[in-house]
Design a protein around this motif. Structure first.
Motif, mmCIF file in Angstrom:
data_model
loop_
_atom_site.group_PDB
_atom_site.id
_atom_site.type_symbol
_atom_site.label_atom_id
_atom_site.label_comp_id
_atom_site.label_asym_id
_atom_site.label_seq_id
_atom_site.Cartn_x
_atom_site.Cartn_y
_atom_site.Cartn_z
ATOM 1 N N GLU A 135 0.835 -1.193 0.000
ATOM 2 C CA GLU A 135 0.000 0.000 0.000
ATOM 3 C C GLU A 135 0.869 1.242 0.000
ATOM 4 O OE1 GLU A 135 -3.220 -0.243 2.874
ATOM 5 O OE2 GLU A 135 -2.960 -2.410 3.017
ATOM 6 N N VAL A 136 0.460 2.210 -0.779
ATOM 7 C CA VAL A 136 1.126 3.505 -0.811
ATOM 8 C C VAL A 136 0.040 4.544 -0.610
ATOM 9 C CG1 VAL A 136 2.464 5.131 -2.207
ATOM 10 C CG2 VAL A 136 2.917 2.677 -2.384
ATOM 11 N N GLY A 137 0.318 5.528 0.223
ATOM 12 C CA GLY A 137 -0.675 6.555 0.488
ATOM 13 C C GLY A 137 -0.082 7.945 0.407
ATOM 14 N N SER A 141 -4.872 16.300 2.830
ATOM 15 C CA SER A 141 -5.110 17.409 3.756
ATOM 16 C C SER A 141 -5.170 16.873 5.173
ATOM 17 C CB SER A 141 -6.409 18.150 3.399
ATOM 18 O OG SER A 141 -7.521 17.294 3.529
ATOM 19 N N GLY A 142 -4.971 17.767 6.129
ATOM 20 C CA GLY A 142 -5.002 17.384 7.529
ATOM 21 C C GLY A 142 -3.723 16.683 7.949
ATOM 22 N N ALA A 156 1.643 14.832 7.491
ATOM 23 C CA ALA A 156 0.878 16.046 7.188
ATOM 24 C C ALA A 156 0.635 16.101 5.687
ATOM 25 C CB ALA A 156 1.648 17.275 7.659
ATOM 26 N N ALA A 157 -0.200 17.045 5.264
ATOM 27 C CA ALA A 157 -0.520 17.212 3.847
ATOM 28 C C ALA A 157 0.763 17.254 3.027
ATOM 29 C CB ALA A 157 -1.332 18.487 3.641
ATOM 30 N N GLY A 158 0.772 16.462 1.955
ATOM 31 C CA GLY A 158 1.933 16.393 1.076
ATOM 32 C C GLY A 158 2.862 15.228 1.384
ATOM 33 N N ASP A 159 2.721 14.616 2.565
ATOM 34 C CA ASP A 159 3.550 13.460 2.926
ATOM 35 C C ASP A 159 2.958 12.195 2.309
ATOM 36 O OD1 ASP A 159 5.139 15.137 4.477
ATOM 37 O OD2 ASP A 159 4.162 14.565 6.368
ATOM 38 N N ALA A 178 -8.559 14.250 8.324
ATOM 39 C CA ALA A 178 -7.430 13.978 7.440
ATOM 40 C C ALA A 178 -7.982 13.273 6.202
ATOM 41 C CB ALA A 178 -6.397 13.100 8.128
ATOM 42 N N VAL A 179 -7.473 13.639 5.045
ATOM 43 C CA VAL A 179 -7.884 13.012 3.793
ATOM 44 C C VAL A 179 -6.643 12.410 3.154
ATOM 45 C CG1 VAL A 179 -8.864 13.379 1.488
ATOM 46 C CG2 VAL A 179 -9.815 14.594 3.464
#
Length: 189
Positions: A135-137, A141-142, A156-159, A178-179
């Motif tokens: 899995e890669v995520g 946001s959040g 955090a967002a962007g990680d 968090a999305v």
């Protein structure tokens, strides 16, 4: 086709993909369901439409929520199998523990699935989960905390992150949702 029509052109293909991703043969699934191999084969080839009761039994045998077997909103012919509109995403998962998941992939026939996940503020899965997947995520946001194996990560967002068949747990101890977008191989929903 309505939003909750239980039969779609890809229902059989989705069932086949889920069955294969679990290493089950037609005979294995037929035995579990108390049905014939021929009936399962017809369902997988969209030649037979299973009832709601059948869908519940198939979902239980494949360890997926029955909602994943329900059709999505009608799409123009030229978009079917290629485009999933925001309003046509299939809900997946149990929505337990403050997690809302939607399938971004058109169906489950690829070697992977793409999922849109929203984690409610102050939510937690509450247990370590181990899946035979890669899995890669990506955090859209959040903020979200992930425990992977023995390590805890605050994202955090962007990680982004990767999990390879390791035990993991997600936690959103923060005040905002968090999305995340997850890519999971093979499909598990």
């Amino acid at each position: 086709m309505s939003d909750l029509t239980p039969h779609s052109a890809s229902l059989g293909a989705d069932i086949r993909a889920l069955r294969k991703s679990r290493g089950l043969t037609l005979a294995d699934l037929a035995e579990t369901l108390g049905r014939s191999v021929g009936w399962i084969s017809q369902v997988e080839r969209d030649l037979s439409a299973p009832s709601i009761t059948d869908l519940r039994q198939i979902a239980a045998a494949l360890d997926v929520p029955v909602s994943i077997l329900f059709g999505r909103a009608a799409a123009p012919v030229e978009e079917a199998g290629h485009v999933v509109r925001r309003t046509a995403r299939r809900p997946i998962g149990s929505n337990a523990a403050g997690l809302v998941e939607e399938l971004l992939s058109p169906d489950l026939t690829d070697d992977f699935e793409m999922v849109h996940s929203t984690f409610a503020p102050h939510s937690r899965i509450g247990e370590m989960v181990t899946r035979a997947t890669q899995e890669v995520g990506y955090i859209v946001s959040g903020r979200l905390d992930l425990v992977i194996g023995e390590n805890r990560f605050s994202l955090a967002a962007g990680d982004s992150f990767r999990i390879r068949g390791e035990p993991f747990e997600w936690i959103n101890p923060y005040d905002e949702p968090a999305v995340a977008i997850w890519v999971i191989a093979p499909p598990v929903y």
